[in-house]
Write a protein that holds these residues in place. Sequence first.
Motif, PDB file in Angstrom:
ATOM      1  N   SER A   1      19.948  34.643  30.594  1.00  0.00           N
ATOM      2  CA  SER A   1      18.953  35.154  29.654  1.00  0.00           C
ATOM      3  C   SER A   1      17.759  35.797  30.344  1.00  0.00           C
ATOM      4  O   SER A   1      17.134  36.700  29.807  1.00  0.00           O
TER       5      SER A   1
ATOM      6  N   ILE B   1      16.505  26.738  26.445  1.00  0.00           N
ATOM      7  CA  ILE B   1      17.152  27.821  27.188  1.00  0.00           C
ATOM      8  C   ILE B   1      18.664  27.673  27.144  1.00  0.00           C
ATOM      9  O   ILE B   1      19.395  28.644  26.916  1.00  0.00           O
TER      10      ILE B   1
ATOM     11  N   GLU C   1      21.458  30.349  25.622  1.00  0.00           N
ATOM     12  CA  GLU C   1      22.392  30.885  26.619  1.00  0.00           C
ATOM     13  C   GLU C   1      23.839  30.513  26.292  1.00  0.00           C
ATOM     14  O   GLU C   1      24.763  31.111  26.838  1.00  0.00           O
TER      15      GLU C   1
ATOM     16  N   VAL D   1       9.456  29.853  23.131  1.00  0.00           N
ATOM     17  CA  VAL D   1      10.544  30.814  23.346  1.00  0.00           C
ATOM     18  C   VAL D   1      10.391  32.004  22.405  1.00  0.00           C
ATOM     19  O   VAL D   1      10.467  33.170  22.819  1.00  0.00           O
TER      20      VAL D   1
END
Length: 326
Positions: A4, A188, A192, A299
């Motif tokens: 990412s 994350i 991903e 995020v």
Amino acid sequence: MRYSGIGGQAVMEGVMMKNQEKYAVAVRKPDGEIALEVSEYKGIIKNKKIRNMPILRGVFSFIESLYLGVATLTFSASFFEEEETDQKEKTKKQREKKVLTEEQQKRQDSLMMGGTVAFSIVLAVAIFMILPYYISVFFQKFTDSYMLIAVLEGLIRLAIFIGYVAAISLMPDIKRVYMYHGAEHKCINCIEHGMDLTVENVRKSSRLHKRCGTSFLLIVMIISIFFFMFIHVDSRVLRLVLRLVLIPVIAGVSFEFIRLAGRSDNALINLLSKPGLLLQHITTKEPEDDMIEVGIASVEAVFDWKTYVEEIRQEDSREHDISGSN
């Protein structure tokens, strides 16, 4: 797993996420609300050709991570001042601050950040590089094998580092930071792996990640063993100087490995990443749902995860169609 490009850090009661030059800090305030600050940081080196050079980019990234870490920690800590602080003293400080122009305040803050980062680097070098070297010198009474001494020095360095990480994990405040660290990784990992960024999906994602700063530091310790095993000089002073001079090189090489590990599912790379992932069982903890919400907020402030996840799903669909036709 698709790369990412976003990374982050845990701070006091919050999470910092960075995507290229943009970063966001989300903090759960004492009143329960989430405070969010979005900023840009172009780094210490503006020239993109220089800052993207292998090895050098690792050195720059390490220094910049320290700087951002201090800046974001200061921001998060500002919401948790001691309640017994005298109100008059706070008012006096506020008046003194207003005397400074905005430019002067920024310059003062920048100097303080720089000083803190410099002190942190010096302290880390003293504890994790110089101290293990001097302890290893003691063992020269029992063996004249330079390679064995270098290995012992590296093992001492690892023991000090792991012991330090484990010891501070017992502190309640650090335990909460480790929980936010877990929230950062889980957010994350969630996107991903092509999942929507929701509390439920994040909760079931792994809290371990190959691009973690913990893994980076452990790799630095391990790679330093191999460097010093094959660099031999007779002078003790020169040995110490070489250890200090080679720190940026070791950090740069370690960064390249972490960068490769984050982009690769190669079996050998996965095997070499295992020690760092094992250490993350200490430096990350399972977060609470409200911590995950903070991670999600950070995020979403810097990364278009919906477009990213949709691209992953389209790639998976194409691969499925190709394999089905075969």
